[in-house]
Motif scaffolding. Sequence first.
Motif, short mmCIF file in Angstrom:
data_model
loop_
_atom_site.label_atom_id
_atom_site.label_comp_id
_atom_site.label_asym_id
_atom_site.label_seq_id
_atom_site.Cartn_x
_atom_site.Cartn_y
_atom_site.Cartn_z
N TYR A 142 -3.77 -39.06 17.11
CA TYR A 142 -3.60 -37.65 17.37
C TYR A 142 -3.25 -36.96 16.06
O TYR A 142 -2.91 -37.59 15.07
CB TYR A 142 -2.50 -37.40 18.40
N ILE A 143 -3.35 -35.65 16.08
CA ILE A 143 -2.97 -34.84 14.92
C ILE A 143 -1.89 -33.88 15.37
O ILE A 143 -2.05 -33.18 16.38
CB ILE A 143 -4.19 -34.06 14.38
N ASP A 144 -0.78 -33.84 14.66
CA ASP A 144 0.31 -32.91 14.96
C ASP A 144 -0.08 -31.55 14.40
O ASP A 144 0.00 -31.31 13.19
CB ASP A 144 1.61 -33.42 14.33
N LEU A 145 -0.53 -30.66 15.26
CA LEU A 145 -1.02 -29.35 14.83
C LEU A 145 0.09 -28.47 14.26
O LEU A 145 -0.20 -27.50 13.55
CB LEU A 145 -1.72 -28.65 15.99
N ARG A 146 1.32 -28.80 14.53
CA ARG A 146 2.44 -28.02 13.97
C ARG A 146 2.53 -28.17 12.47
O ARG A 146 3.13 -27.35 11.79
CB ARG A 146 3.76 -28.45 14.62
N ARG A 147 1.89 -29.21 11.92
CA ARG A 147 1.96 -29.48 10.48
C ARG A 147 0.80 -28.88 9.71
O ARG A 147 0.63 -29.14 8.54
CB ARG A 147 2.01 -30.99 10.25
N HIS A 148 -0.06 -28.09 10.39
CA HIS A 148 -1.25 -27.52 9.76
C HIS A 148 -1.29 -26.02 10.01
O HIS A 148 -0.88 -25.55 11.08
CB HIS A 148 -2.52 -28.16 10.33
N VAL A 177 -6.41 -26.14 11.24
CA VAL A 177 -6.63 -26.49 12.64
C VAL A 177 -8.07 -26.16 13.04
O VAL A 177 -8.76 -26.96 13.66
CB VAL A 177 -5.62 -25.78 13.57
#
Length: 146
Positions: free
Chosen positions: A2-8, A13
């Motif tokens: 998964y990708i933590d979208l909070r970090r982008h 995104v």
Amino acid sequence: GYIDLRRHDDGEVAGLILQRLATTGRTKEQRRPGAMPLLSEHLAIEAGTTAPFSIGLERNEYVQVEVKATQELDVAVCSPTVFRSWRSSGSLKGSLCHFRNIKNLHAPITAPRKSTYQLLLINCGKSLCAVDVKISIAEPPAGHRA
């Protein structure tokens, strides 16, 4: 994974969504030679890091991999099994292709089976590397056997 979208940020995104659609959102009709590339990206890779991309390929699908970089890097296309092995052992033995210390690459690849392959752009250098990468469906040359 998964990708933590909070970090982008929003642009990153959006790019990640477009990348995912590029590898999974194609119909058979769109996967013809000359159609939209399976992958087309411009990115910067930090020193000592790897940029992985997932590429869904059909059995015997023939593609052209093109890479243009500002400094030498390693490029590999591998199966999920080889990718898992690489993550634990660092070995890319058994990859569909593996090129070391290249700046420009134009290489044909044929997928032996339907799978989600990994394109790895590995920056072993000591500075940031700008890279243009493109993977397109191509017609195999005359006499090519899958």
